[in-house]
Design a protein around this motif. Structure first.
Motif, PDB file in Angstrom:
ATOM      1  N   UNK A  93      52.125  -2.308 -60.724  1.00 48.81           N
ATOM      2  CA  UNK A  93      51.665  -2.404 -59.337  1.00 48.81           C
ATOM      3  C   UNK A  93      50.615  -3.494 -59.136  1.00 48.81           C
ATOM      4  N   UNK A  94      50.178  -4.109 -60.190  1.00 46.28           N
ATOM      5  CA  UNK A  94      49.124  -5.118 -60.085  1.00 46.28           C
ATOM      6  C   UNK A  94      49.620  -6.429 -60.688  1.00 46.28           C
ATOM      7  N   UNK A  95      48.762  -7.432 -60.661  1.00 49.94           N
ATOM      8  CA  UNK A  95      49.108  -8.710 -61.270  1.00 49.94           C
ATOM      9  C   UNK A  95      50.266  -9.385 -60.565  1.00 49.94           C
ATOM     10  N   UNK A  96      51.280  -9.749 -61.332  1.00 47.96           N
ATOM     11  CA  UNK A  96      52.430 -10.487 -60.795  1.00 47.96           C
ATOM     12  C   UNK A  96      53.626  -9.582 -60.500  1.00 47.96           C
ATOM     13  N   UNK A  97      53.363  -8.345 -60.178  1.00 48.20           N
ATOM     14  CA  UNK A  97      54.444  -7.406 -59.892  1.00 48.20           C
ATOM     15  C   UNK A  97      55.304  -7.908 -58.726  1.00 48.20           C
ATOM     16  N   UNK A  98      56.606  -7.731 -58.852  1.00 52.14           N
ATOM     17  CA  UNK A  98      57.544  -8.155 -57.806  1.00 52.14           C
ATOM     18  C   UNK A  98      57.830  -6.974 -56.882  1.00 52.14           C
ATOM     19  N   UNK A  99      57.369  -7.080 -55.639  1.00 54.85           N
ATOM     20  CA  UNK A  99      57.544  -6.000 -54.673  1.00 54.85           C
ATOM     21  C   UNK A  99      58.824  -6.236 -53.875  1.00 54.85           C
ATOM     22  N   UNK A 100      59.611  -5.154 -53.698  1.00 53.31           N
ATOM     23  CA  UNK A 100      60.882  -5.240 -52.981  1.00 53.31           C
ATOM     24  C   UNK A 100      60.778  -4.527 -51.627  1.00 53.31           C
ATOM     25  N   UNK A 101      59.767  -4.901 -50.877  1.00 53.75           N
ATOM     26  CA  UNK A 101      59.469  -4.216 -49.611  1.00 53.75           C
ATOM     27  C   UNK A 101      60.595  -4.344 -48.589  1.00 53.75           C
ATOM     28  N   UNK A 102      61.372  -5.422 -48.690  1.00 48.08           N
ATOM     29  CA  UNK A 102      62.436  -5.619 -47.707  1.00 48.08           C
ATOM     30  C   UNK A 102      63.496  -4.525 -47.791  1.00 48.08           C
ATOM     31  N   UNK A 103      63.538  -3.797 -48.900  1.00 50.15           N
ATOM     32  CA  UNK A 103      64.505  -2.717 -49.053  1.00 50.15           C
ATOM     33  C   UNK A 103      63.888  -1.331 -48.814  1.00 50.15           C
ATOM     34  N   UNK A 104      62.605  -1.308 -48.513  1.00 51.31           N
ATOM     35  CA  UNK A 104      61.901  -0.044 -48.264  1.00 51.31           C
ATOM     36  C   UNK A 104      62.391   0.591 -46.967  1.00 51.31           C
ATOM     37  N   UNK A 105      62.473   1.931 -46.975  1.00 48.73           N
ATOM     38  CA  UNK A 105      62.784   2.686 -45.758  1.00 48.73           C
ATOM     39  C   UNK A 105      61.888   3.919 -45.705  1.00 48.73           C
ATOM     40  N   UNK A 106      61.508   4.287 -44.492  1.00 48.59           N
ATOM     41  CA  UNK A 106      60.791   5.541 -44.265  1.00 48.59           C
ATOM     42  C   UNK A 106      61.723   6.452 -43.494  1.00 48.59           C
ATOM     43  N   UNK A 107      62.038   7.611 -44.066  1.00 48.56           N
ATOM     44  CA  UNK A 107      62.994   8.536 -43.460  1.00 48.56           C
ATOM     45  C   UNK A 107      62.320   9.882 -43.229  1.00 48.56           C
ATOM     46  N   UNK A 108      62.389  10.355 -42.002  1.00 47.74           N
ATOM     47  CA  UNK A 108      61.850  11.671 -41.659  1.00 47.74           C
ATOM     48  C   UNK A 108      63.017  12.628 -41.472  1.00 47.74           C
ATOM     49  N   UNK A 109      62.901  13.809 -42.054  1.00 51.74           N
ATOM     50  CA  UNK A 109      63.988  14.774 -42.056  1.00 51.74           C
ATOM     51  C   UNK A 109      63.501  16.092 -41.468  1.00 51.74           C
ATOM     52  N   UNK A 110      64.288  16.682 -40.555  1.00 52.77           N
ATOM     53  CA  UNK A 110      63.918  17.951 -39.947  1.00 52.77           C
ATOM     54  C   UNK A 110      65.153  18.820 -39.743  1.00 52.77           C
ATOM     55  N   UNK A 111      64.926  20.144 -39.811  1.00 54.25           N
ATOM     56  CA  UNK A 111      65.993  21.096 -39.487  1.00 54.25           C
ATOM     57  C   UNK A 111      65.938  21.533 -38.023  1.00 54.25           C
ATOM     58  N   UNK A 112      64.913  21.134 -37.298  1.00 56.11           N
ATOM     59  CA  UNK A 112      64.761  21.555 -35.909  1.00 56.11           C
ATOM     60  C   UNK A 112      65.804  20.885 -35.018  1.00 56.11           C
ATOM     61  N   UNK A 113      66.530  21.696 -34.238  1.00 61.02           N
ATOM     62  CA  UNK A 113      67.524  21.131 -33.328  1.00 61.02           C
ATOM     63  C   UNK A 113      66.870  20.319 -32.221  1.00 61.02           C
ATOM     64  N   UNK A 114      65.681  20.743 -31.809  1.00 64.27           N
ATOM     65  CA  UNK A 114      64.978  20.075 -30.721  1.00 64.27           C
ATOM     66  C   UNK A 114      63.591  19.636 -31.212  1.00 64.27           C
ATOM     67  N   UNK A 115      63.498  18.511 -31.906  1.00 62.09           N
ATOM     68  CA  UNK A 115      62.193  18.023 -32.356  1.00 62.09           C
ATOM     69  C   UNK A 115      61.332  17.617 -31.160  1.00 62.09           C
ATOM     70  N   UNK A 116      60.021  17.512 -31.359  1.00 66.31           N
ATOM     71  CA  UNK A 116      59.141  17.088 -30.263  1.00 66.31           C
ATOM     72  C   UNK A 116      59.534  15.713 -29.714  1.00 66.31           C
TER      73      UNK A 116
END
Length: 267
Positions: A227-250
């Motif tokens: 995670x430090x130094x010359x680490x190669x970050x692949x942020x372009x492939x990052x995704x944030x996924x939210x998952x819910x069982x609620x039929x009617x989310x807020x």
């Protein structure tokens, strides 16, 4: 009539919120009792029968809390349907449909969610919210190459664990999946992420965390060379996924996320 229906929906939403907080507490207590029992077993304690009884009691309380949530969700569905039908009868233009979200079958999740074939999610400039009362999407995502967080599990929501899950997803270009199950707890998720760094959740949602190496601000010296130094970050492939069982989310979630609704064909 419309105002009365809207008031009824709002009343049930408040009741639903209260029941979901009870369910969240029940999940926390259940996970706590399991951890205590596992610790007793690990040291060879002669009192494991007591810790096991505590687990079983917490599991019973969890099931009762889950039943109360299911009951109030059914009330919410009926109230929402009544309001939707009234507006439809009056030929009013409503925002959204009875069941919000793009219908997706579980077998399509790899193309639609993970690979984003057609770039619909990317073009929306929003992260996906997956609505799945069946729980099948959770199973699918848990066994893919994702960093998976169960929001109802206190151990998963510890700040160090959250930070490393986020860092790992950014560093290696993986989806970070936050599963809220049947609990309305995005406010808790936001609060825990913001404990890592102020306004961090907003920077995740608006994707600023991926720009100008902002992700490096949550790296600590003890995180190691990957995670430090010359680490190669692949942020372009990052995704944030939210998952819910609620039929009617807020409405807040429906506004801020690209909504996918899992469709399970009748058998």
């Amino acid at each position: 009539m419309s105002l009365r229906c809207e008031a009824d929906v709002e009343d049930v939403r408040r009741e639903s919120y209260a029941r979901q907080q009870e369910l969240n507490s029940a999940y926390c207590e259940w996970n706590k009792r399991i951890a205590e029992h596992d610790a007793q077993v690990a040291v060879g304690s002669t009192r494991t029968h007591l810790s096991l009884q505590a687990v079983q009691l917490a599991e019973h309380d969890l099931e009762m809390a889950r039943m109360r949530v299911e009951q109030v969700q059914e009330k919410l569905a009926q109230a929402s349907m009544k309001l939707h039908n009234f507006k439809k009868d009056q030929q009013l233009n409503t925002v959204g449909a009875e069941l919000p979200g793009v219908k997706v079958a579980v077998k399509e999740l790899d193309d639609v969610l993970l690979r984003d074939v057609g770039n619909r999610i990317a073009n929306s400039d929003k992260w996906p919210l997956v609505i799945d009362p069946s729980g099948q999407a959770a199973t699918f995502l848990r066994y893919r190459d994702t960093n998976y967080i169960t929001a109802c599990n206190p151990a998963c929501m510890e700040v160090p664990a959250l930070r490393m899950a986020l860092l790992g997803a950014l560093r290696f270009g993986k989806p970070l999946v936050v599963d809220m199950m049947e609990v309305d707890m995005f406010h808790v998720v936001r609060m825990r992420f913001d404990e890592i760094r102020n306004e961090l959740m907003n920077q995740i949602l608006n994707k600023q965390i991926m720009e100008n190496e902002r992700y490096l601000s949550i790296v600590e010296k003890t995180d190691g060379e990957e995670y430090t130094g010359n680490a190669c970050w692949r942020c372009e492939q990052f995704k944030f996924v939210l998952l819910t069982k609620l039929r009617y989310p807020p409405e807040e979630l429906l506004h801020h996320f690209y909504v996918l609704r899992i469709h399970v064909p009748p058998t």
